[in-house]
Design an enzyme around this catalytic site. Sequence first.
Site, PDB file in Angstrom:
ATOM      1  N   ILE A 133       0.848  -1.198   0.000  1.00 38.39           N
ATOM      2  CA  ILE A 133       0.000   0.000   0.000  1.00 38.39           C
ATOM      3  C   ILE A 133       0.879   1.243   0.000  1.00 38.39           C
ATOM      4  O   ILE A 133       1.636   1.482   0.939  1.00 38.39           O
ATOM      5  CB  ILE A 133      -0.935   0.005   1.222  1.00 38.39           C
ATOM      6  CG1 ILE A 133      -1.731  -1.309   1.275  1.00 38.39           C
ATOM      7  CG2 ILE A 133      -1.849   1.212   1.179  1.00 38.39           C
ATOM      8  CD1 ILE A 133      -2.575  -1.591   0.044  1.00 38.39           C
ATOM      9  N   GLU A 134       0.777   2.022  -1.074  1.00 41.60           N
ATOM     10  CA  GLU A 134       1.643   3.181  -1.240  1.00 41.60           C
ATOM     11  C   GLU A 134       0.905   4.483  -1.456  1.00 41.60           C
ATOM     12  O   GLU A 134       1.538   5.550  -1.477  1.00 41.60           O
ATOM     13  CB  GLU A 134       2.585   2.947  -2.423  1.00 41.60           C
ATOM     14  CG  GLU A 134       3.430   1.700  -2.295  1.00 41.60           C
ATOM     15  CD  GLU A 134       4.395   1.554  -3.449  1.00 41.60           C
ATOM     16  OE1 GLU A 134       5.034   2.559  -3.816  1.00 41.60           O
ATOM     17  OE2 GLU A 134       4.505   0.440  -3.986  1.00 41.60           O
ATOM     18  N   GLY A 135      -0.409   4.430  -1.666  1.00 43.39           N
ATOM     19  CA  GLY A 135      -1.126   5.654  -1.988  1.00 43.39           C
ATOM     20  C   GLY A 135      -2.406   5.805  -1.206  1.00 43.39           C
ATOM     21  O   GLY A 135      -2.846   4.908  -0.497  1.00 43.39           O
TER      22      GLY A 135
END
Length: 278
Positions: A151-153
Site C-alpha cells: 500500500i503506497e497511496g
Amino acid sequence: MARKSQTIALLIFFVAVALSKTSYAAFISTYWGQNVSEGTLKEACDTGIYDIINIAFLNVFGGGRTPSMNLAGHCDPPSGTCVIFGEQIRYCQRLGIKALLSLGGAIGTYGLTSKDDAQSVADYLWETFLPGRTSPGPLGDATLDGIDFDIEGASNLYYDDLVRFLKEKSESVYLSAAPQCPFPDYHLGPAIDTGLFDAVGVQFYNNPPCQYHDAAEDAAPAGGYITVGNLTSYVLPVIKKSAKYGGVMLWSRSFDKETGYGASIKPFIHEDGLVYSS
C-alpha cells in the site's frame, strides 16, 4: 515500491517474521506481473529460486469501486485472459511455492473508506481468490495462498480492519506486508501493529533515512541497492543474528531474471540449514 529504477536494477527487502509465527525457514520472495519480459509464472517457479511469489497488482479496490487487476502485458483482466494463469499457479503450489495476490502498488485507484468497506473488500478477496472461492475468478480456478499488502497511496485508514477480517476468515490465509523502512510506515503502520502478518518485507531502498549506504546510482536512484558481495559478506551475517530474520524479498522477477541476483544469493539465505524461531 518506488518504480524509478533503471533496467539493471534489482531492489531488495529484508523480511521479518511476525510475532505470531513460531518457526520458519528463511526464504526468498519476489514480485511477478509488472513486466512481460520476465516470462510466465511457471518459468519463474521453475527457477527454484523463489519460495513466495507475489502476483502484482490488484490496484483498483475499495470505496465502492469494481476491483480490477493490472498485470502489465501478461494478460488483459477485463477480457478474462488472465485465467490462463490458474494452472500455472497450481503448478507453482505443487512445487511448494506460495502464491499471493499483492494489493496496491505505486499506480492505481484504491483505498478503504470505512470498516464496512474493509469488510466488503475482505469478502471479495475471500470469495474471488482465496478458499472461499466457489467459481473461477480473474486468475481462473486457482486458489491463492494469501494476500500481500503493498500500500503506497491514498489513505492509510482501515487496512488494520482488512487484515483482521481476512484472518478471521481463516488463520491459514498467509498475509505479508511491504512497508517503507522509516518506522512506523504511514500506510501500513496500524495494520502491522495488529501482529497478524506472517511476514513483513521492509523496503530499505530509495529510503535515505535507513537504506544501505553504499548504493549504486543506476540501481536505486535514491540509493539502497546492495551488491551480491556486500549482501552476502556484510549484511546477511548481521541480520541473520536477529530472531526476526525471515529472508530476502526482491523487486522484481524481471530484474532478477536479467541480473541473476536471486540465484547468486540463494545459497546464503539459509545455508546453515537452520529453522529460525521467533
